[in-house]
Design an enzyme around this catalytic site. Structure first.
Site, PDB file in Angstrom:
ATOM      1  N   HIS A  94      58.885  10.658  41.398  1.00  0.00           N
ATOM      2  CA  HIS A  94      60.140  10.108  41.921  1.00  0.00           C
ATOM      3  C   HIS A  94      60.426   8.680  41.464  1.00  0.00           C
ATOM      4  O   HIS A  94      61.576   8.294  41.314  1.00  0.00           O
ATOM      5  CB  HIS A  94      60.161  10.189  43.455  1.00  0.00           C
ATOM      6  CG  HIS A  94      59.125   9.359  44.136  1.00  0.00           C
ATOM      7  ND1 HIS A  94      57.816   9.764  44.264  1.00  0.00           N
ATOM      8  CD2 HIS A  94      59.190   8.145  44.741  1.00  0.00           C
ATOM      9  CE1 HIS A  94      57.122   8.853  44.917  1.00  0.00           C
ATOM     10  NE2 HIS A  94      57.922   7.856  45.210  1.00  0.00           N
ATOM     11  N   ASP A  95      59.396   7.878  41.232  1.00  0.00           N
ATOM     12  CA  ASP A  95      59.612   6.480  40.827  1.00  0.00           C
ATOM     13  C   ASP A  95      59.126   6.188  39.414  1.00  0.00           C
ATOM     14  O   ASP A  95      58.838   5.033  39.083  1.00  0.00           O
ATOM     15  CB  ASP A  95      58.916   5.537  41.812  1.00  0.00           C
ATOM     16  CG  ASP A  95      59.771   5.222  43.036  1.00  0.00           C
ATOM     17  OD1 ASP A  95      61.002   5.399  42.956  1.00  0.00           O
ATOM     18  OD2 ASP A  95      59.213   4.819  44.066  1.00  0.00           O
ATOM     19  N   LYS A 123      60.183   3.209  37.091  1.00  0.00           N
ATOM     20  CA  LYS A 123      59.749   1.817  37.262  1.00  0.00           C
ATOM     21  C   LYS A 123      58.981   1.281  36.054  1.00  0.00           C
ATOM     22  O   LYS A 123      58.768   0.064  35.956  1.00  0.00           O
ATOM     23  CB  LYS A 123      58.884   1.692  38.526  1.00  0.00           C
ATOM     24  CG  LYS A 123      59.690   1.808  39.815  1.00  0.00           C
ATOM     25  CD  LYS A 123      58.800   1.626  41.036  1.00  0.00           C
ATOM     26  CE  LYS A 123      59.623   1.689  42.322  1.00  0.00           C
ATOM     27  NZ  LYS A 123      58.763   1.542  43.528  1.00  0.00           N
ATOM     28  N   HIS A 131      65.841   1.677  38.208  1.00  0.00           N
ATOM     29  CA  HIS A 131      64.721   2.591  37.927  1.00  0.00           C
ATOM     30  C   HIS A 131      65.134   4.050  38.140  1.00  0.00           C
ATOM     31  O   HIS A 131      64.542   4.956  37.539  1.00  0.00           O
ATOM     32  CB  HIS A 131      63.494   2.247  38.787  1.00  0.00           C
ATOM     33  CG  HIS A 131      63.550   2.741  40.202  1.00  0.00           C
ATOM     34  ND1 HIS A 131      64.155   2.037  41.213  1.00  0.00           N
ATOM     35  CD2 HIS A 131      63.065   3.884  40.785  1.00  0.00           C
ATOM     36  CE1 HIS A 131      64.030   2.701  42.342  1.00  0.00           C
ATOM     37  NE2 HIS A 131      63.379   3.822  42.119  1.00  0.00           N
ATOM     38  N   HIS A 139      66.940  10.028  45.004  1.00  0.00           N
ATOM     39  CA  HIS A 139      66.120   9.849  46.209  1.00  0.00           C
ATOM     40  C   HIS A 139      66.376   8.515  46.925  1.00  0.00           C
ATOM     41  O   HIS A 139      65.790   8.270  47.983  1.00  0.00           O
ATOM     42  CB  HIS A 139      64.624  10.015  45.897  1.00  0.00           C
ATOM     43  CG  HIS A 139      64.004   8.888  45.124  1.00  0.00           C
ATOM     44  ND1 HIS A 139      64.215   8.703  43.775  1.00  0.00           N
ATOM     45  CD2 HIS A 139      63.180   7.885  45.509  1.00  0.00           C
ATOM     46  CE1 HIS A 139      63.542   7.649  43.364  1.00  0.00           C
ATOM     47  NE2 HIS A 139      62.905   7.127  44.404  1.00  0.00           N
TER      48      HIS A 139
END
Length: 411
Positions: A252-253, A256, A281, A307
């Site tokens: 999900h990240d 970054k 991001h 999200h």
């Protein structure tokens, strides 16, 4: 052809069919749960556990118990305690792991006095369940490396009573175990690749750790399963989505990796300019999955992008083209997605991610108490979060807390 022979032939055919089905599952947690479910069915075991080797110990990964499950309301999951067992000859599962030998025990309460292993009665006392017959086998690779142990408890005979496991059961599950280890190795390799991708983000952002992403992924699957049950989603679709969702939620990240260390590692809250950079991001990550090759790519792009959207439309990045970063449609400016404009999996991961962030220590804050976290989650229903999904979150909270324990941060 006799009835017994026909029944054994059918069981073997089922095992062979399962081999090919299990090879389609990519996520290791989803695979382990399915292995235990299907293997129990093959030998008519009322209960069972599957353990995975972690250094010199066995860590319980899944436990199932049909008798205890039947006492729960429909849709609720049996909660089990996460624990580890040393790989030595003192316990039944430890003995099987240490020696590589199969153990078929008629009654674990009647072990011979000279037996090197014992059975810990505390598990039965805690659950109110009487274990009797037990079949425990090692999960080993073709190179004879130990992956774990699978244990079956209380075979149910044709008359509905508990009976010993048979020699035919030993043959069937040994064949089953030999084949599922190939699928398990493949799934573990997939998990390792995902965690390497996450570790790239972790080099930039210390919050993006393996335990964090495993928790968020596990929480998300629990919420989705309950939502799918409530909405009557077909079982084959649920199984496919669980597999893809769990892996996609871990990423999900991932965007970054494109954010400056000066921002990601800042030991304080962001100023407005830094926050605007941080928000990119979602777009950076979504661009990694634009070239779609599978359902996983579609779901990962959806989650990475959405999200951080809020139910009331106040989130980001909003209705924006991933590549050009311009407003989509006829909009003159970017506006947030709201309500069901936000894809289901994005709404689910939002809840899982915030819950884990609040209960975890960060460089700019201490971990919140569980009571404070839950009050905050409830208060954000209808503004930040989908109200229906928040209700589901609280319904499956015991399962979520079990996952949090399983993937606890290392000290």
């Amino acid at each position: 052809m006799s009835g017994d022979y026909r029944a054994d032939a059918e069981k073997l055919l089922n095992v062979i069919t399962l081999d090919s089905e299990l090879n389609t599952i990519k996520d290791v947690d989803i695979l382990l749960e399915r292995i235990l479910t299907e293997a129990r069915s093959v030998v008519q075991a009322d209960a069972g556990s599957i353990y995975i080797k972690k250094k010199d110990k066995l860590a319980i990964s899944y436990a199932q118990n049909a008798s205890l499950q039947r006492k729960l309301p429909k849709g609720n999951k049996l909660i089990y305690k996460f624990f580890e067992v040393p790989i030595d000859k003192k316990s039944i599962s430890g003995y099987v792991a240490a020696t590589g030998e199969l153990l078929n025990i008629s009654d674990v309460y009647e072990l011979p006095e000279d037996s090197p292993y014992g059975y810990n009665l505390k598990y039965d006392k805690l659950s109110g369940y009487r274990s009797c017959s037990m079949l425990t086998i090692p999960l080993k690779t073709n190179n004879n490396d130990l992956l774990g142990v699978i244990q079956f408890i209380n075979k149910i005979g044709s008359d509905g009573d508990i009976c010993p496991f048979t020699r035919e059961d030993e043959i069937l599950v040994t064949h089953f175990a030999a084949n599922v280890t190939v699928a398990l190795q493949r799934a573990q390799m997939t998990r390792a690749i995902l965690l390497r991708m996450i570790s790239m983000a972790e080099l930039r952002d210390p919050k993006e750790t393996g335990p964090h992403v495993n928790r968020v992924a596990g929480f998300s699957v629990e919420i989705y399963e309950k939502w799918a049950l409530n909405h009557g989603v077909p079982e084959d679709e649920v199984q496919r989505n669980r597999d893809n969702l769990r892996m996609a939620a871990m990423l999900h990240d991932v965007g970054k990796v494109a954010i400056s260390d000066l921002i990601l590692k800042k030991p304080a809250r962001f100023n407005d300019e830094e926050y605007e950079i941080m928000k990119t991001h979602t777009l950076n990550g979504a661009r990694l999955f634009v070239d779609t090759h599978s359902e996983l790519d579609d779901i990962a792009r959806e989650i990475v992008l959405t999200h951080h959207e809020n139910w009331d439309g106040s989130g980001y990045p909003g209705h924006v083209d991933i590549i050009t970063q311009k407003p989509t449609g006829r909009r003159k400016k970017v506006v947030g997605r709201k309500g069901e404009e936000i894809p289901l999996f994005g709404r689910i991961v939002a809840i899982a991610d915030v819950y884990d962030a609040l209960r975890s220590k960060r460089v700019y804050k201490e971990a919140w108490s569980e009571d404070d976290v839950l009050k905050e989650m409830r208060s954000l229903s209808g503004t930040k979060f989908d109200p229906e999904l928040i209700d589901i979150f609280f319904e499956v909270l015991p399962s979520i807390q079990t996952i949090a324990e399983k993937y606890a941060d290392k000290e």
